[in-house]
Design a protein around this motif. Structure first.
Motif, short mmCIF file in Angstrom:
data_model
loop_
_atom_site.label_atom_id
_atom_site.label_comp_id
_atom_site.label_asym_id
_atom_site.label_seq_id
_atom_site.Cartn_x
_atom_site.Cartn_y
_atom_site.Cartn_z
N ASP A 1 0.83 -1.21 0.00
CA ASP A 1 0.00 0.00 0.00
C ASP A 1 0.86 1.26 0.00
O ASP A 1 0.55 2.23 -0.67
CB ASP A 1 -0.93 -0.02 1.22
CG ASP A 1 -2.18 0.81 1.02
OD1 ASP A 1 -2.54 1.03 -0.15
OD2 ASP A 1 -2.78 1.20 2.02
N TYR B 1 1.11 4.12 -3.34
CA TYR B 1 0.79 5.55 -3.28
C TYR B 1 2.03 6.44 -3.22
O TYR B 1 1.92 7.65 -3.07
CB TYR B 1 -0.11 5.83 -2.07
CG TYR B 1 -1.53 5.35 -2.30
CD1 TYR B 1 -2.45 6.17 -2.94
CD2 TYR B 1 -1.92 4.08 -1.91
CE1 TYR B 1 -3.73 5.73 -3.16
CE2 TYR B 1 -3.20 3.63 -2.13
CZ TYR B 1 -4.11 4.46 -2.76
OH TYR B 1 -5.38 4.02 -2.99
N TRP C 1 0.12 10.57 4.11
CA TRP C 1 0.53 9.37 3.37
C TRP C 1 1.20 8.36 4.29
O TRP C 1 0.91 7.17 4.23
CB TRP C 1 1.46 9.78 2.23
CG TRP C 1 2.18 8.66 1.56
CD1 TRP C 1 1.63 7.63 0.85
CD2 TRP C 1 3.59 8.44 1.55
NE1 TRP C 1 2.62 6.81 0.38
CE2 TRP C 1 3.83 7.27 0.79
CE3 TRP C 1 4.68 9.13 2.07
CZ2 TRP C 1 5.11 6.79 0.57
CZ3 TRP C 1 5.95 8.64 1.84
CH2 TRP C 1 6.15 7.49 1.11
N ARG D 1 -1.22 5.23 4.59
CA ARG D 1 -0.80 4.19 3.65
C ARG D 1 0.38 3.36 4.13
O ARG D 1 0.51 2.20 3.75
CB ARG D 1 -0.45 4.81 2.30
CG ARG D 1 -1.55 5.62 1.70
CD ARG D 1 -2.73 4.77 1.38
NE ARG D 1 -3.82 5.60 0.87
CZ ARG D 1 -5.02 5.17 0.62
NH1 ARG D 1 -5.32 3.92 0.86
NH2 ARG D 1 -5.94 5.98 0.15
#
Length: 120
Positions: free
Chosen positions: A33, A37, A98, A102
């Motif tokens: 993940d 991203y 982020w 993520r």
């Protein structure tokens, strides 16, 4: 008078280095993940960096060109530290979101991270 004004401008521009935008060159960790991203986050932060550079260049160029006519047009240079700081906060927010959402890296408060002698 001009020497004082020039010193103030130089000092404010040196302070603006604190507001530099940092672009991530490595993913925070190698989970799927986080890696998925990484490039999207890097692109978003790069856009903020480009906006920072373009705004700063435009303000400085127009201010220097207009300073031929009057020294009052040098005032926009005084706003550059604020513009850079605002963009740095924006990019730091993108990066921290982020990392938290993520990559699974929570922000650690440095005050709470230290071990105390009584904890031993």
């Amino acid at each position: 008078m001009y020497q004082k004004f020039i010193r103030i401008i130089i000092i404010l521009n040196l302070i603006s280095f604190v507001g530099c935008v940092s672009i991530p060159f490595q993913p925070a960790n190698h989970t799927e993940d986080c890696l998925a991203y990484y490039y999207q986050t890097k692109r978003q932060v790069t856009e903020v960096f480009d906006e920072n550079v373009l705004t700063l260049g435009l303000v400085v160029t127009l201010s220097l060109l207009n300073s031929i006519f009057s020294p009052i047009f040098l005032l926009p240079i005084l706003t550059t530290p604020y513009i850079q700081y605002k963009n740095k906060v924006k990019s730091d927010e993108i990066l921290s979101q982020w990392k938290k959402d993520r990559c699974g890296i929570a922000e650690i408060n440095p005050e709470q991270n230290h071990s105390r002698p009584t904890d031993l």
